[in-house]
Design a protein around this motif. Structure first.
Motif, PDB file in Angstrom:
ATOM      1  N   ARG A  51      -4.375   6.991   0.963  1.00 55.76           N
ATOM      2  CA  ARG A  51      -4.404   5.589   1.406  1.00 55.76           C
ATOM      3  C   ARG A  51      -5.740   4.949   1.029  1.00 55.76           C
ATOM      4  O   ARG A  51      -5.787   3.837   0.503  1.00 55.76           O
ATOM      5  N   GLU A  97       0.811  -1.218   0.000  1.00 57.29           N
ATOM      6  CA  GLU A  97       0.000   0.000   0.000  1.00 57.29           C
ATOM      7  C   GLU A  97       0.847   1.272   0.000  1.00 57.29           C
ATOM      8  O   GLU A  97       0.566   2.225  -0.719  1.00 57.29           O
ATOM      9  N   ARG A  98       1.899   1.297   0.779  1.00 57.79           N
ATOM     10  CA  ARG A  98       2.747   2.507   0.837  1.00 57.79           C
ATOM     11  C   ARG A  98       3.371   2.828  -0.511  1.00 57.79           C
ATOM     12  O   ARG A  98       3.470   3.990  -0.902  1.00 57.79           O
ATOM     13  N   ARG A 150       0.715   4.270  -2.645  1.00 57.03           N
ATOM     14  CA  ARG A 150       0.350   5.609  -2.175  1.00 57.03           C
ATOM     15  C   ARG A 150       1.326   6.661  -2.703  1.00 57.03           C
ATOM     16  O   ARG A 150       0.945   7.796  -2.956  1.00 57.03           O
TER      17      ARG A 150
END
Length: 123
Positions: A39, A24-25, A28
């Motif tokens: 997010r 996810e990071r 993002r």
């Protein structure tokens, strides 16, 4: 042949959807910072990709699925451009290869065309 492409497209979408959660990071980072709820956007687009991967196999509404999938592919294209312009690496902490970042942009075109073709009625 259409089954092969449907399978391939479905696997790519589902895998990408899972990666939105697992990395996810990293995802993002390719959403411009001026956009709020980055997010949430990453997680929602991951869910949408997984839903599309399943909807590709649902016969009813196939034309609508193809059109919405093509629109989705066009909607995420600016994030790919942002990634290339800002030279954001696929691997955080490692330098980005600008050639790969720019050369992957034209790949979005076959994804849009493929979505539309998969959505066509068989006849």
């Amino acid at each position: 042949m259409k089954v092969f492409f449907r399978t391939l497209y479905s696997i790519i979408l589902f895998g990408a959807g899972i990666l939105h959660f697992a990395r996810e990071r990293g995802f993002r980072r390719i959403v411009p910072k001026v956009i709020p709820f980055r997010r949430s956007i990453v997680l929602i687009t991951g869910i949408v990709e997984m839903i599309f991967s399943v909807l590709l196999w649902v016969k009813k509404g196939q034309q609508l699925t193809g059109k919405f999938l093509a629109l989705f592919m066009m909607a995420v294209f600016p994030a790919n451009v942002y990634m290339a312009v800002k030279r954001i690496s696929f691997r955080p902490g490692k330098p980005a290869n600008p050639w790969i970042l720019w050369l992957r942009l034209p790949l979005q075109f076959p994804l849009v065309v493929g979505a539309l073709k998969l959505g066509r009625k068989e006849g």
